[in-house]
Design a protein around this motif. Structure first.
Motif, PDB file in Angstrom:
ATOM      1  N   TYR A  51       0.975  -1.153  -0.130  1.00 26.21           N
ATOM      2  CA  TYR A  51      -0.171   0.068  -0.180  1.00 26.21           C
ATOM      3  C   TYR A  51       1.017   1.350  -0.102  1.00 26.21           C
ATOM      4  CZ  TYR A  51      -3.410   3.479   1.637  1.00 26.21           C
ATOM      5  OH  TYR A  51      -3.996   4.704   1.764  1.00 26.21           O
TER       6      TYR A  51
ATOM      7  N   ARG B  17      -5.840  -8.123 -10.639  1.00 25.25           N
ATOM      8  CA  ARG B  17      -6.457  -7.008  -9.817  1.00 25.25           C
ATOM      9  C   ARG B  17      -7.911  -7.842  -9.132  1.00 25.25           C
ATOM     10  NH1 ARG B  17      -6.331  -2.574 -13.573  1.00 25.25           N
ATOM     11  NH2 ARG B  17      -4.161  -2.145 -12.820  1.00 25.25           N
TER      12      ARG B  17
ATOM     13  N   SER C 270      -9.266  -3.676   2.173  1.00 28.01           N
ATOM     14  CA  SER C 270      -8.919  -5.248   2.957  1.00 28.01           C
ATOM     15  C   SER C 270      -7.979  -4.997   4.328  1.00 28.01           C
ATOM     16  CB  SER C 270      -8.362  -5.933   1.928  1.00 28.01           C
ATOM     17  OG  SER C 270      -6.972  -5.670   1.628  1.00 28.01           O
TER      18      SER C 270
ATOM     19  N   SER D 176      -9.149  -0.449  -2.674  1.00 27.08           N
ATOM     20  CA  SER D 176      -9.728  -1.750  -2.464  1.00 27.08           C
ATOM     21  C   SER D 176      -8.634  -2.407  -1.277  1.00 27.08           C
ATOM     22  CB  SER D 176      -9.949  -2.679  -3.440  1.00 27.08           C
ATOM     23  OG  SER D 176      -8.620  -3.045  -4.153  1.00 27.08           O
ATOM     24  N   LEU D 177      -7.353  -2.057  -1.637  1.00 25.91           N
ATOM     25  CA  LEU D 177      -6.281  -2.588  -0.916  1.00 25.91           C
ATOM     26  C   LEU D 177      -6.427  -2.090   0.803  1.00 25.91           C
ATOM     27  CD1 LEU D 177      -3.665  -4.379  -0.581  1.00 25.91           C
ATOM     28  CD2 LEU D 177      -2.340  -2.229  -1.125  1.00 25.91           C
TER      29      LEU D 177
ATOM     30  N   PHE E   6      -1.517  -7.406  -6.351  1.00 22.02           N
ATOM     31  CA  PHE E   6      -0.988  -5.995  -6.942  1.00 22.02           C
ATOM     32  C   PHE E   6       0.413  -5.972  -7.581  1.00 22.02           C
ATOM     33  CE2 PHE E   6      -4.603  -4.542  -4.305  1.00 22.02           C
ATOM     34  CZ  PHE E   6      -5.545  -4.509  -5.278  1.00 22.02           C
TER      35      PHE E   6
ATOM     36  N   ASP F 215      -7.398   0.327  -6.984  1.00 20.34           N
ATOM     37  CA  ASP F 215      -6.825  -0.722  -6.460  1.00 20.34           C
ATOM     38  C   ASP F 215      -6.181  -0.491  -5.196  1.00 20.34           C
ATOM     39  OD1 ASP F 215      -6.824  -1.958  -8.720  1.00 20.34           O
ATOM     40  OD2 ASP F 215      -4.862  -1.897  -9.568  1.00 20.34           O
TER      41      ASP F 215
ATOM     42  N   GLN G 245      -6.600  -9.001  -6.065  1.00 18.21           N
ATOM     43  CA  GLN G 245      -5.764  -8.220  -5.379  1.00 18.21           C
ATOM     44  C   GLN G 245      -4.210  -8.433  -5.215  1.00 18.21           C
ATOM     45  OE1 GLN G 245      -7.634  -7.399  -1.462  1.00 18.21           O
ATOM     46  NE2 GLN G 245      -8.879  -5.873  -2.680  1.00 18.21           N
TER      47      GLN G 245
END
Lengths: 226, 447
Positions: B256, B406, B281, B277-278, B411, B274, B409
């Motif tokens: 991140y 993607r 999570s 969403s990261l 990345f 992305d 996840q």
């Protein structure tokens, strides 16, 4: 050890020994009494007795274990009174032993410390216990000890006086340290004890009285068991 | 006078003046010797009263010696009053030796049972009873009138049964049934740990071994011990889970931060969605971590043990600190507008640099472009080549991969794939350029 300290308060003391050994016992009666000291620990029971018996005072009197036994003889007019003194331990853990010692006692001194209100309360419970469980003819004296510390007084003289009157107790404020009223209270007890009722022919000893009492005691259970 | 008044002190009997040395002894002594006797004795004493009086002096002397004794005893008493703790002996070794013996016996017995069980399991179903009796000698039942465990008499209704493991006798009610499956799992312990924890079911005899409760207890004990050896305490399990989650979160957070740095500097390696969403999570993982640590903290403590409590509390504290310091301080993502602004800035900056660097090449390109191929024709050729060109195919595949990665996840992979894609595109473009060059050449030649 000679009783060196002159307790001028009672001149009779001087010849008590002589009275005891006086050969013509017919004139001088000898009475023996059992006396027990009760009270909270560290109020000065042992000191009081030590002062009375030996005329001594120890600033750091060790606490009594179990009980201490001492005797002292005083002369009262023509009567010789021998006190068998049971000085009990005041600590609560020895409380259960006390009845053994006050059982059959003709006199009791309940001691409290005038600088400590709690000890006075404890003294009251002792008086109550004696009235309930000890011999009904027992002579009880209330002694407010440590009178030399009157400036730290927590129990008023009047309060104790009133209480004593209400309960028919002898009352004096004493000081084992200064010897104030120590001999007086024992003498007062001796005077109050019913020695003259004794039939002196029986014995010069206080035993006589004890036995008379014992007879009564023996009869009652005898009746109930048979 | 002093000799007349020595002071006796101690646990004196009020009647006989004997020092009994302890309150208990004194009370016992008093009750035993003086309670009833007191009154009777007194009356007897009455008879002797007079005689006694005469020997009073003698009495006094006696008393004197007695008192001396007492004072000696007092001395002893004083010395012995505060007793130091005596010598102590450790009996642990003795205890251990006894325990070892017992345990060895127990293990030997249990092992015997397991071996028998193993043999019993290998029997084929024909003639089972005979074979069982060959393996384990059955007790002769003729002299046994009552069930040894419940003392009920055997009769037609209550028949004798034999334990298949030790051959002893019991009634039906007292027998325990051990299923074959369970027996199997006992013999081969690795398979079963913690799976079947039910005691042998009572019931049919067909696919069960009838065993006595004694043997059942032994086997059960063995199972418990084995399970205990294998099982970790709950707190350890939870903590392991916690640590696993933490390490996951750690890698996520690293990613991140990389994303964040890249995004805020205006690069287009990662996409804003992305990153969002990261972050979400990470948030959910953090929540799970928090609940686990709470659970650890509130685990019931079976035996009050300050260390366990301390451990639980410190796990909880460390976790909440971890979340507070590490996860809640994650930098917030820029909004789309901000991102656009950042990107623009970067574009400007980059283009400026590019302009300075590549003025010449750009110019040359322009020249070629303006004079060279027409875009329409190029497009056509591209369209037509789409199916056939392996590079284009490759590009499409990579694109697919990227979308898959993607959605999963992953990345890091996305980044790698995008890099790939860029390379492919570059290659493709060069290819195209070369082609157009070629066609131009051809055209030129044709002309």
């Amino acid at each position: 050890m000679e009783h060196t300290e002159p307790h001028s308060t009672e001149p009779e003391m001087a010849n008590r020994q002589g009275a005891a050994q006086r050969p013509n016992g017919a004139q001088g009666k000898i009475c023996q009494f059992k006396l027990v000291l009760l009270g909270e620990s560290a109020v000065g029971k042992s000191s009081l007795v030590l002062r009375f018996v030996k005329g001594q005072f120890h600033e750091y009197q060790e606490s009594t274990i179990g009980a201490a036994f001492l005797t002292q003889t005083v002369c009262l007019d023509d009567t010789t009174v021998k006190f068998e003194i049971w000085d009990t331990a005041g600590q609560e853990r020895y409380h259960s032993l006390a009845p053994m010692y006050y059982r059959g006692a003709q006199a009791a001194i309940v001691v409290y410390d005038i600088t400590n209100q709690d000890t006075f309360g404890r003294a009251k419970t002792w008086v109550k216990e004696l009235q309930r469980q000890a011999s009904p003819t027992i002579v009880i004296a209330l002694a407010g000890n440590k009178q030399d510390l009157a400036n730290k007084r927590m129990v008023e003289y009047e309060e104790a006086q009133t209480y004593a009157e209400e309960n028919g107790l002898l009352f004096m404020e004493t000081s084992a340290k200064t010897a104030l009223n120590v001999n007086d209270i024992f003498l007062a007890i001796a005077k109050k004890l019913p020695k003259y009722d004794q039939n002196q022919g029986q014995s010069g000893q206080g035993q006589g009285r004890r036995l008379a009492e014992g007879d009564q005691g023996a009869k009652t259970p005898g009746n109930c068991c048979k | 006078m002093a000799e007349a008044n020595p002071i006796q002190e101690g646990f004196l009997c009020p009647i006989c003046h004997k020092d009994l040395r302890s309150p208990k002894k004194l009370i016992n002594h008093f009750q035993d010797l003086h309670s009833e006797e007191q009154d009777i004795l007194k009356s007897i004493k009455d008879f002797y009263g007079k005689a006694k009086k005469k020997i009073l002096k003698l009495d006094d002397q006696d008393l004197e010696t007695f008192k001396n004794e007492i004072t000696l005893e007092n001395l002893y008493l004083e010395c012995s009053e505060p007793q130091p703790p005596g010598c102590s002996t450790s009996h642990t070794d003795f205890f251990k030796s006894i325990r070892r013996e017992r345990l060895e016996h127990q293990t030997a017995e249990t092992n015997k049972l397991v071996i028998r069980l193993d043999k019993l399991l290998r029997l084929d179903n024909t003639d089972r009873k005979q074979q069982e009796q060959i393996l384990v000698a059955w007790l002769d039942g003729t002299t046994v009138n009552r069930c040894p465990s419940c003392a009920a008499t055997f009769n037609i209704a209550r028949r004798q049964h034999h334990c298949r493991l030790c051959g002893s006798i019991m009634c039906n009610d007292c027998s325990v049934f051990l299923s074959f499956e369970r027996a199997q799992s006992i013999v081969v312990p690795v398979q079963n740990l913690g799976i079947t924890n039910k005691e042998g079911t009572r019931g049919r005899e067909n696919d069960n071994f009838r065993i006595c409760s004694h043997c059942s207890d032994m086997l059960e004990q063995r199972r418990i011990v084995q399970a205990e050896q294998m099982m970790q305490p709950i707190i350890t399990q939870l903590y392991a889970h916690l640590q696993k989650l933490k390490s996951q979160v750690d890698s996520l957070v690293e990613l991140y931060q990389k994303m964040y740095a890249s995004l805020t500097s205006g690069e287009s390696t990662f996409q804003l969605q992305d990153a969002q969403s990261l972050k979400a999570s990470i948030g959910t993982k953090a929540e799970t971590i928090d609940t686990i640590s709470k659970k650890i903290c509130s685990l019931p403590i079976l035996e009050p043990n300050p260390k366990v409590e301390m451990l639980q509390n410190s796990i909880r504290r460390a976790t909440s600190n971890y979340i507070k310091d590490y996860l809640l301080t994650l930098p917030p993502l820029p909004s789309i507008k901000e991102l656009a602004a950042i990107k623009e800035n970067r574009l400007l900056r980059v283009s400026k640099e590019d302009n300075e660097q590549n003025v010449n090449t750009v110019k040359i390109k322009r020249v070629t472009v303006t004079t060279g191929w027409s875009p329409s024709s190029l497009e056509n050729s591209v369209q037509s080549d789409t199916e056939s060109d392996p590079l284009m195919e490759q590009i499409n595949i990579v694109r697919n991969y990227i979308t898959q990665a993607r959605s999963a996840q992953r990345f890091e992979e996305v980044v790698a794939l995008e890099e790939n894609l860029r390379m492919l595109k570059k290659a493709y473009r060069q290819n195209q350029l070369a082609k157009t060059e070629e066609t131009k050449e051809n055209n030129y030649q044709l002309q």
